[in-house]
Design a protein around this motif. Structure first.
Motif, short mmCIF file in Angstrom:
data_model
loop_
_atom_site.label_atom_id
_atom_site.label_comp_id
_atom_site.label_asym_id
_atom_site.label_seq_id
_atom_site.Cartn_x
_atom_site.Cartn_y
_atom_site.Cartn_z
N TRP A 1 -3.48 1.12 2.48
CA TRP A 1 -4.07 0.19 3.46
C TRP A 1 -3.72 -1.25 3.11
O TRP A 1 -3.43 -2.05 3.98
N ALA A 2 -3.72 -1.57 1.82
CA ALA A 2 -3.33 -2.93 1.40
C ALA A 2 -1.91 -3.24 1.84
O ALA A 2 -1.61 -4.35 2.29
N ALA A 3 -1.00 -2.26 1.73
CA ALA A 3 0.38 -2.47 2.18
C ALA A 3 0.41 -2.73 3.69
O ALA A 3 1.14 -3.61 4.16
N LEU A 4 -0.40 -2.00 4.45
CA LEU A 4 -0.46 -2.22 5.90
C LEU A 4 -1.06 -3.59 6.22
O LEU A 4 -0.58 -4.29 7.12
N LEU A 5 -2.09 -3.98 5.51
CA LEU A 5 -2.70 -5.29 5.74
C LEU A 5 -1.70 -6.41 5.47
O LEU A 5 -1.73 -7.45 6.11
N GLY A 6 -0.78 -6.17 4.55
CA GLY A 6 0.23 -7.17 4.22
C GLY A 6 1.27 -7.36 5.30
O GLY A 6 1.95 -8.38 5.33
N VAL A 7 1.42 -6.38 6.20
CA VAL A 7 2.39 -6.53 7.30
C VAL A 7 1.73 -6.76 8.64
O VAL A 7 2.41 -6.92 9.65
N THR A 8 0.40 -6.77 8.65
CA THR A 8 -0.32 -7.00 9.91
C THR A 8 -1.18 -8.26 9.84
O THR A 8 -2.16 -8.38 10.57
N ASP A 9 -0.79 -9.15 8.96
CA ASP A 9 -1.52 -10.42 8.79
C ASP A 9 -3.00 -10.19 8.51
O ASP A 9 -3.85 -10.95 8.95
N GLY A 10 -3.30 -9.11 7.79
CA GLY A 10 -4.68 -8.83 7.41
C GLY A 10 -5.53 -8.21 8.48
O GLY A 10 -6.74 -8.11 8.33
N ARG A 11 -4.89 -7.75 9.57
CA ARG A 11 -5.63 -7.13 10.68
C ARG A 11 -5.09 -5.73 10.91
O ARG A 11 -4.05 -5.56 11.54
N ASP A 12 -5.78 -4.75 10.37
CA ASP A 12 -5.35 -3.37 10.54
C ASP A 12 -6.56 -2.46 10.50
O ASP A 12 -7.40 -2.59 9.61
N GLU A 13 -6.65 -1.58 11.48
CA GLU A 13 -7.75 -0.61 11.53
C GLU A 13 -7.20 0.82 11.61
O GLU A 13 -7.88 1.73 12.06
N SER A 14 -5.96 1.00 11.15
CA SER A 14 -5.34 2.32 11.17
C SER A 14 -6.16 3.30 10.33
O SER A 14 -6.91 2.91 9.43
N LEU A 15 -5.99 4.57 10.64
CA LEU A 15 -6.79 5.63 10.02
C LEU A 15 -5.89 6.64 9.32
O LEU A 15 -4.88 7.08 9.88
N THR A 16 -6.28 7.02 8.13
CA THR A 16 -5.54 8.04 7.39
C THR A 16 -5.63 9.37 8.14
O THR A 16 -6.72 9.80 8.51
N THR A 17 -4.48 10.00 8.38
CA THR A 17 -4.48 11.33 9.00
C THR A 17 -4.12 12.42 8.00
O THR A 17 -4.49 13.57 8.19
N SER A 18 -3.38 12.05 6.96
CA SER A 18 -3.09 13.02 5.90
C SER A 18 -2.77 12.29 4.61
O SER A 18 -2.29 11.14 4.62
N LEU A 19 -3.06 12.95 3.51
CA LEU A 19 -2.73 12.43 2.20
C LEU A 19 -2.43 13.63 1.31
O LEU A 19 -3.29 14.50 1.16
N THR A 20 -1.22 13.68 0.81
CA THR A 20 -0.81 14.77 -0.09
C THR A 20 -0.49 14.16 -1.44
O THR A 20 0.28 13.19 -1.52
N ILE A 21 -1.10 14.70 -2.47
CA ILE A 21 -0.89 14.15 -3.81
C ILE A 21 -0.35 15.24 -4.72
O ILE A 21 -0.81 16.38 -4.69
N HIS A 22 0.65 14.87 -5.50
CA HIS A 22 1.21 15.77 -6.51
C HIS A 22 0.90 15.14 -7.87
O HIS A 22 1.38 14.04 -8.17
N PHE A 23 0.08 15.82 -8.64
CA PHE A 23 -0.27 15.33 -9.97
C PHE A 23 0.84 15.76 -10.92
O PHE A 23 1.08 16.95 -11.10
N LEU A 24 1.51 14.81 -11.51
CA LEU A 24 2.67 15.09 -12.35
C LEU A 24 2.34 15.10 -13.84
O LEU A 24 3.01 15.78 -14.61
N ARG A 25 1.36 14.31 -14.23
CA ARG A 25 0.92 14.28 -15.63
C ARG A 25 -0.49 13.71 -15.69
O ARG A 25 -0.91 13.01 -14.78
#
Length: 141
Positions: free
Chosen positions: A68-92
């Motif tokens: 979300w911070a990355a999105l806020l950085g390209v939308t001049d701090g205005r973003d209300e987008s919603l997470t639809t998926s998050l996949t995490i691979h734990f490597l260590r």
């Protein structure tokens, strides 16, 4: 970076207001511009799991906030987008200590796609790889 792009401290304030859990965990936005962000999760014993490693839920929350911070950085701090998926691979395992998340937007449109790399502060070894997608939402006036 445009003249309207908020400084990392301003993006951090937006994140803490929008996601109170990020404030409770004291997540820091170290950088956010050009579709990338770097966030830091300070060491907190409450975020450990049995075995003395940083918990998966803490890493998933950090990844989501970093994206979300990355999105806020390209939308001049205005973003209300919603997470639809998050996949995490734990490597260590991540030992007790601060954690860094580096996020980047890979594609923007109606669906936003991003990637987050998570590591221990001071280490170059990636501990978790995250892919995430978001539904773009036009900010309210």
């Amino acid at each position: 970076m445009t003249d309207d792009t908020p400084e990392p401290a301003a993006i951090q304030a937006i994140v803490h207001r929008g996601v109170p859990l990020a404030a409770a965990w004291s997540i820091e936005v170290l950088a956010a511009a050009g579709g990338s962000a770097t966030c830091r999760l300070p060491w907190q014993e409450a975020l450990l799991r049995p075995g003395g490693t940083v918990s998966g839920p803490a890493l998933m929350g950090l990844a989501d906030v970093a994206m979300w911070a990355a999105l806020l950085g390209v939308t001049d701090g205005r973003d209300e987008s919603l997470t639809t998926s998050l996949t995490i691979h734990f490597l260590r395992r991540l030992p007790p200590g601060p954690v860094i998340a580096e996020s980047r937007v890979l594609k923007r449109g109606r669906i936003i796609v991003g990637e987050v790399l998570i590591r221990s502060e001071g280490s170059g070894d990636i501990a978790a790889h995250v892919t995430t997608s978001w539904a773009a939402v036009v900010p309210r006036a």
